[in-house]
Design an enzyme around this catalytic site. Structure first.
Site, PDB file in Angstrom:
ATOM      1  CB  SER A 191      -0.900   0.009   1.236  1.00 37.36           C
ATOM      2  OG  SER A 191      -1.494   1.279   1.404  1.00 37.36           O
ATOM      3  CG  HIS A 192       0.405   4.614  -2.664  1.00 37.00           C
ATOM      4  ND1 HIS A 192      -0.045   3.554  -3.395  1.00 37.00           N
ATOM      5  CD2 HIS A 192       1.018   5.445  -3.538  1.00 37.00           C
ATOM      6  CE1 HIS A 192       0.275   3.746  -4.666  1.00 37.00           C
ATOM      7  NE2 HIS A 192       0.913   4.876  -4.779  1.00 37.00           N
ATOM      8  CB  SER A 193      -1.201   4.545   3.616  1.00 38.99           C
ATOM      9  OG  SER A 193      -1.468   4.400   4.985  1.00 38.99           O
ATOM     10  CG  ASP A 229      -2.643   1.187  -1.994  1.00 37.05           C
ATOM     11  OD1 ASP A 229      -1.799   1.047  -2.896  1.00 37.05           O
ATOM     12  OD2 ASP A 229      -2.510   2.030  -1.075  1.00 37.05           O
TER      13      ASP A 229
END
Lengths: 224, 207
Positions: A9-11, A67
């Protein structure tokens, strides 16, 4: 030896949250988060994805979920760079549903292709799943749910796990709706609650054993 | 004129300088349609490429480009890392351990870069991406192959400029900008722009 999972995920927090949720369904599956940049920003970090894939692989391979856009690219690059790129696969699936479906499949001992398929089909609209195979006479029974939360996530996961590996195709029916007894998400979508009566039907050489196990589970109120 | 490992390293240094110079422009292009990180990410990535090359330059052009690829992949967090990284990686693989590049090898390298970007990003011409700059650049380079490396790179840079400009009226169909739909119209794609900038820098450094 089970298939491992990596959530890209980017986060960092999103990846960790998905891992937390999925891991709860499947205590014996290695599910690892690879989210965010090393310095803490938003983005995907190739090196941490590669490291997570290597750690998640216990020998049965790894399934990667992602994501958004560039997370897919980073994941695919990471897989291509492995000594054996065939050991891992990137799956296009809804992140949360896919991660839950994949970990439950992995917990049940499914191979890499089957875990990937479980994730990929997690986003399919109801009714698109394959019809029950015609494999001999069906056995069936009805039972009433006595546990507090009905066929919610954890009980559904327990049900799927209880019949994993059996030669039996199990269908669960509530009123007009029918669900695949091997899919946590399909079972949850029935929204069967406490005091609902469900009908279980099974085909296959171990159909009787499958029904017996589900009955035993319901008898124990799904260990609540 | 041939082109060895040191020459390729110099092209990359020129590319890094251009990206540093246009960092703010790329950020500004990315702000309305993306997350305003393209200039920053690319500048950081190329900065690392240069500092790695300052330590040691690999012996072959392919080695230099492979080093650039792995650095960009590791250091650029957004889509540009995997995309440029894959492009340079494919070029490095195509060139193998050739010590020196002629014009036809450079054209082949550009083709490999385009194939890599397409494979990674799954974009087509008209989606408002790097592909819109790189596709005409490859065609122009192929047409100018007999004119030598500097001339073919220059032709490729001209075509990439036009290709980047052509993304302005387009609806973005890939990447973060695609979420904006119609609202992505009227913006030059930052990836197409950085592709054109890099090719221009390579062309000028090759003269």
């Amino acid at each position: 030896m089970r298939v491992g999972l990596v959530v890209v995920s980017h986060s960092a927090r999103l990846a960790e949250g998905v891992v937390e949720l999925a891991a709860q369904m499947a205590p014996d599956v290695t599910v690892l988060a690879a989210g965010g940049l090393p310095e803490g920003g938003i983005g995907t970090d190739y090196d941490s994805v590669v490291a997570a894939v290597q750690r998640a692989d216990a020998g049965a391979g790894v399934v990667l979920l992602y994501d958004l856009g560039s997370a897919q690219m980073t994941a695919e690059l990471a897989v291509e760079s492995l000594a054996d790129p065939g050991a891992a696969v990137v799956v296009d699936a809804p992140l949360v549903e896919g991660a839950v479906a994949a970990t439950v499949a992995a917990q049940g001992g499914a191979d890499r292709a089957a875990v990937a398929e479980a994730a990929a089909s997690a986003g399919a609209p109801p009714g698109t799943e394959t019809a029950a195979q015609d494999a001999g006479a069906a056995q069936s029974t009805t039972l009433t749910l006595r546990n507090d939360v009905g066929l919610h996530a954890r009980p559904a996961a327990l049900l799927v796990r209880s019949i994993a590996g059996l030669d039996a195709d199990v269908r669960i029916r509530l009123g007009e709706d029918e669900a695949d007894g091997h899919s946590v998400l399909a079972l949850m979508s029935l929204a069967a609650r406490k005091d609902d009566t469900i009908e279980i039907s099974a085909t296959g050489s171990q159909a009787g054993e499958a029904i017996r196990r589900i009955e035993a589970l319901a008898e124990r109120d799904f260990d609540e | 004129m041939g082109c060895g490992a040191a020459d390729v390293a110099n092209l990359l240094r020129a590319g890094a300088a251009t990206i540093a110079e246009h960092r703010v422009e790329l950020i500004d292009l990315d702000r309305p349609i993306g997350d305003a990180d393209h200039g920053e990410n690319l500048n950081r990535g190329f900065g690392f490429v240069v500092s790695t090359l300052d330590t040691a330059v690999p012996e072959t052009p392919g080695g230099v480009l492979k080093l650039a690829a792995t650095t960009l992949i590791s250091k650029v967090g957004g889509a540009a890392g995997p995309l440029y990284g894959t492009a340079f990686l494919r070029v490095a693989t195509t060139l193998g351990d050739r010590p020196d590049l002629d014009a036809s090898a450079v054209v082949e390298a550009l083709r490999a870069a385009l194939a890599g970007v397409v494979a990674r990003g799954k974009a087509e011409v008209g989606d408002a991406t790097m592909v819109d700059a790189l596709t005409p650049a490859v065609a122009a380079a192929e047409a100018a192959e007999n004119d030598g490396i500097a001339a073919l790179l220059s032709a490729a840079a001209d075509a990439a400029d036009q290709g980047a400009e052509s993304t302005e009226p387009l609806i973005a169909r890939k990447g973060r900008a695609s979420y904006l739909g119609e609202r992505s119209v009227g913006h030059v794609d930052p990836g197409a722009r950085s592709t054109a900038l890099l090719l221009r820098a390579f062309a000028e450094a090759a003269r």
